[in-house]
Design a protein around this motif. Sequence first.
Motif, PDB file in Angstrom:
ATOM      1  N   LYS A  58       7.432   4.700  -9.986  1.00  0.00           N
ATOM      2  CA  LYS A  58       7.140   5.711  -9.022  1.00  0.00           C
ATOM      3  C   LYS A  58       6.770   5.498  -7.675  1.00  0.00           C
ATOM      4  N   VAL A  59       7.674   5.921  -6.835  1.00  0.00           N
ATOM      5  CA  VAL A  59       7.155   5.418  -5.282  1.00  0.00           C
ATOM      6  C   VAL A  59       6.742   6.645  -4.508  1.00  0.00           C
ATOM      7  N   TYR A  60       5.469   6.448  -3.737  1.00  0.00           N
ATOM      8  CA  TYR A  60       5.033   7.602  -3.009  1.00  0.00           C
ATOM      9  C   TYR A  60       5.217   7.191  -1.524  1.00  0.00           C
ATOM     10  N   ILE A  61       5.810   7.778  -0.600  1.00  0.00           N
ATOM     11  CA  ILE A  61       5.999   7.595   0.680  1.00  0.00           C
ATOM     12  C   ILE A  61       5.008   8.579   1.303  1.00  0.00           C
ATOM     13  N   ILE A  62       3.898   8.167   2.153  1.00  0.00           N
ATOM     14  CA  ILE A  62       3.134   9.147   2.687  1.00  0.00           C
ATOM     15  C   ILE A  62       3.135   8.661   4.139  1.00  0.00           C
ATOM     16  N   ASP A  63       3.669   9.845   5.095  1.00  0.00           N
ATOM     17  CA  ASP A  63       4.035   9.824   6.449  1.00  0.00           C
ATOM     18  C   ASP A  63       2.992  10.321   7.087  1.00  0.00           C
ATOM     19  N   ILE A 107       3.969   2.316  -6.757  1.00  0.00           N
ATOM     20  CA  ILE A 107       3.869   1.660  -5.295  1.00  0.00           C
ATOM     21  C   ILE A 107       3.655   2.949  -4.358  1.00  0.00           C
ATOM     22  N   PHE A 108       2.905   2.558  -3.254  1.00  0.00           N
ATOM     23  CA  PHE A 108       2.466   3.539  -2.220  1.00  0.00           C
ATOM     24  C   PHE A 108       2.966   2.690  -0.946  1.00  0.00           C
ATOM     25  N   ILE A 109       3.855   3.532  -0.243  1.00  0.00           N
ATOM     26  CA  ILE A 109       4.306   3.172   1.265  1.00  0.00           C
ATOM     27  C   ILE A 109       3.653   3.894   2.185  1.00  0.00           C
ATOM     28  N   LEU A 110       2.680   3.788   3.016  1.00  0.00           N
ATOM     29  CA  LEU A 110       2.171   4.441   3.987  1.00  0.00           C
ATOM     30  C   LEU A 110       2.897   4.231   5.298  1.00  0.00           C
ATOM     31  N   ALA A 111       3.161   5.178   6.112  1.00  0.00           N
ATOM     32  CA  ALA A 111       3.787   4.931   7.468  1.00  0.00           C
ATOM     33  C   ALA A 111       2.957   5.862   8.368  1.00  0.00           C
ATOM     34  N   THR A 112       2.774   5.113   9.612  1.00  0.00           N
ATOM     35  CA  THR A 112       1.727   5.541  10.840  1.00  0.00           C
ATOM     36  C   THR A 112       2.224   4.996  12.100  1.00  0.00           C
ATOM     37  N   THR A 113       1.814   5.889  13.162  1.00  0.00           N
ATOM     38  CA  THR A 113       2.071   5.478  14.616  1.00  0.00           C
ATOM     39  C   THR A 113       0.788   5.056  15.251  1.00  0.00           C
ATOM     40  N   GLU A 114      -0.051   5.253  14.412  1.00  0.00           N
ATOM     41  CA  GLU A 114      -1.612   5.032  15.329  1.00  0.00           C
ATOM     42  C   GLU A 114      -2.492   4.590  13.883  1.00  0.00           C
ATOM     43  N   LYS A 115      -2.340   2.981  13.981  1.00  0.00           N
ATOM     44  CA  LYS A 115      -2.855   2.311  12.905  1.00  0.00           C
ATOM     45  C   LYS A 115      -4.341   2.151  13.253  1.00  0.00           C
ATOM     46  N   HIS A 116      -4.900   2.262  14.467  1.00  0.00           N
ATOM     47  CA  HIS A 116      -6.311   2.317  14.711  1.00  0.00           C
ATOM     48  C   HIS A 116      -7.220   3.371  14.383  1.00  0.00           C
ATOM     49  N   LYS A 117      -6.185   4.502  13.805  1.00  0.00           N
ATOM     50  CA  LYS A 117      -7.034   5.700  13.355  1.00  0.00           C
ATOM     51  C   LYS A 117      -7.319   5.565  11.743  1.00  0.00           C
ATOM     52  N   ILE A 118      -6.709   4.578  11.148  1.00  0.00           N
ATOM     53  CA  ILE A 118      -7.005   4.453   9.641  1.00  0.00           C
ATOM     54  C   ILE A 118      -8.076   3.526   9.539  1.00  0.00           C
TER      55      ILE A 118
END
Length: 584
Positions: free
Chosen positions: A111-116, A141-152
Motif C-alpha cells: 500500500k503506497v501513501y503519497i502525501i503531497d 510505503i510512504f512517499i512525501l513530496a514538498t517544495t519547501e524542505k526547510h519547513k519539515i
Amino acid sequence: MEHFVVSARKYRPQTFKDVVGQQAITNTLQNAIENNHLAQALLFTGPRGVGKTTCARILAKMINSDGSEATSEEDFAFNIFELDAASNNSVDDIRNLTDQVRIPPQVGKYKVYIIDEVHMLSQAAFNAFLKTLEEPPKHCIFILATTEKHKIIPTILSRCQIFDFKRISVKDAKEYLKYIADEQGIQAEDDALHIIAQKADGAMRDALSIFDRVVSFSGKNLTRQAVTENLNVLDYETYFTSTDLILQNKIPELLLQFNSTLSKGFDGHHYISGLASHFRDLLVCKNPSTIELLEVGEQTKVIYQEQAQLASQEFLLKGIQLANDCDLKYKTSKNQRLLVELCLMQLASITFDGEKKNSKHFIIPPSYFKSKGVAPIPVQRPDTISEQPQEPISKEPVTEIKEVPEEVQKPVIEEVVSTPEPVINLSITKPSKSSSGLSLSSIKKKKEHLIKQMDVIIDEEELPKDDFTEEQMVSVWNEYAQRLDKKGEKIMASILQMDVPKLRDNKICIELSNSTLKVELERAQYPLMKYLRKSLNNYDIVLDITVNEEIEKKYAFTTQEKYEKLKEKNPNIELLKKTFGLDI
C-alpha cells in the motif's frame, strides 16, 4: 464542443522514461525497484513543476506491477492513496492515516501513501506521524513530496530517503516542447520554444501552461515575434540594437530606443538587467570552448557570435560592471529612469576615443553630437563667393592693395559701414590693423571661440611643469596670503603665515599646530593650489599638510607662565594670592 485538456495533464509522463530532466533520480528509483532495495519512506523535494508528484505516482504503480502493461484501472491502483497535506494537516487526519496503515492490501504486495505538500502539516501532526514513519508495516510505503524542505522538522527528515529534484534545463524543456508541438501539428520556431523554456524558469508545468497560452494566441504557427508579444518579454533584437548603438557611441539614438522600450510597458530594471545578461552572453561567445554556456537557439547563436567579434573583452567586462551597479542601485533610487539613462550614456562612452578621458564616469559631451550635424565654420556666403575650388591657404596672407584717391576713400568706407552684406573686395590706401570678416586672423579667432565653447577635458600629461625654486614658491605663497588679508579673510591669511612652506620634489609641505587648522586649510586648498600652479606655471605640484604637536606646545602658555604675565601687568595679584592662600 470537445473538452479541452491542458498539456500539463494531457502529456503527464506515465513511465520513468518520459520524465524530463531527472535522469539521475529516475534511474535510481528504477534500479531500487528491480533490486528490491527500496526504502519505506521517501521524500521528494525540489522546485514546483519538475516532476515530484509525477515520479511518486509512477513509482507507486511500478511497485505493484507484475511487468505487464499497467493502466489506471488495474486492481493495484486501489492500493495507491494520495493525501493533500495542505487541506488535511491536523492531528486527526494523521491519526486516521495511521489507522488505515495497519490494514494490509487486498490485492498486490504494498500500500503506497503519497502525501503531497507535506510541509503544510502542523507541528502536532508531524509528531503524531513520527512513530509510524519510523517503523511502518512491511506492506506500507510512504512517499512525501514538498517544495519547501526547510519547513519539515529534522526528525522527519532523518527518517526519510531524500531525493532532490533539480530545475529542468532550458535545453531539455525546449526539446520536450518541440515534441509536444509535433504531436499537435504546430509549426514552432526554435527561438520561440527557447523563449518559452526560458520564461518557465526550470518548471516544466509552467512551460506547458505558457505553451498552451501562446498557441491560443497565435494558432498553429508559433513564431518568435508572437511569443515575445504575448509574453511581454524583451526580444533579443532589442539588446542587439542597444549594443550596436553603444559600440557606435550614439547616445541620442540609444536614449530614444530606451524611451521606446519604456513606452511599450517594460520596466527599466528588467531592461538593464537583461542588458547585463546580454553582455555576459557576448563574453561567452568570445571563446569557442564556452559557447556551450549560451542557452539560445542555433540561429540566434550565429548573431551572438557576429556581434561578439565587434565588442572587445575589456568593453564587455566594463559594461557588465556598470550594468550590474545600476541593477543594484535601481530599487533604492528615487529617479530610476535617470539612473538607467546615465548608465547607458556611460556605456556608450566606453569606446569613445575622440577626447582624453580622465574619469571612470566619463560621458561624451553634448557638444560632440551638436558639432557632428553642423558645418564646421561658416565663413562665406554662397551669393558673394565664386564656386571655384579652394586652394590651400598659406601661412602668409596675400592681400591685393589698390591705391585710391583720397576723395574717394571716405564714400567707399561709408558705404561699407552702412551696408549689412559682407564686402569681399575692399580697396583702401593703407593696410589696416583690424582684420576683415574673411581674413585668416578672423577665421582663427572664430575657431578658437568654437573650441572654447566645447566641453574639452584637459589632459594632465600635457599641462606645463616648469621648474621653480623654493624662494619663488614662498614669494607666491605670501602674495596669496596678502590677497586674502586685503579681501578680509584674516583667519585664512594668518593660517598661511603660521609656517614657512618647504619644497620637497613636487610637494609643498607646511606644518600646523593642530588638526583644526589642518582641516580649515584643506577646505581652502583648491583656490590656493590653483593660484600657485598658475603663478609658478607648474601643474604637478601638490600640497602636503602635517600636524606638529611640538609647535602647539610652543605657542601654548603654561599655568605658571600665565600667572607671571598677569603679575607683570598687576603686582597686586601676588598680595591677593598670599592674603587668601590661593593656588596658581
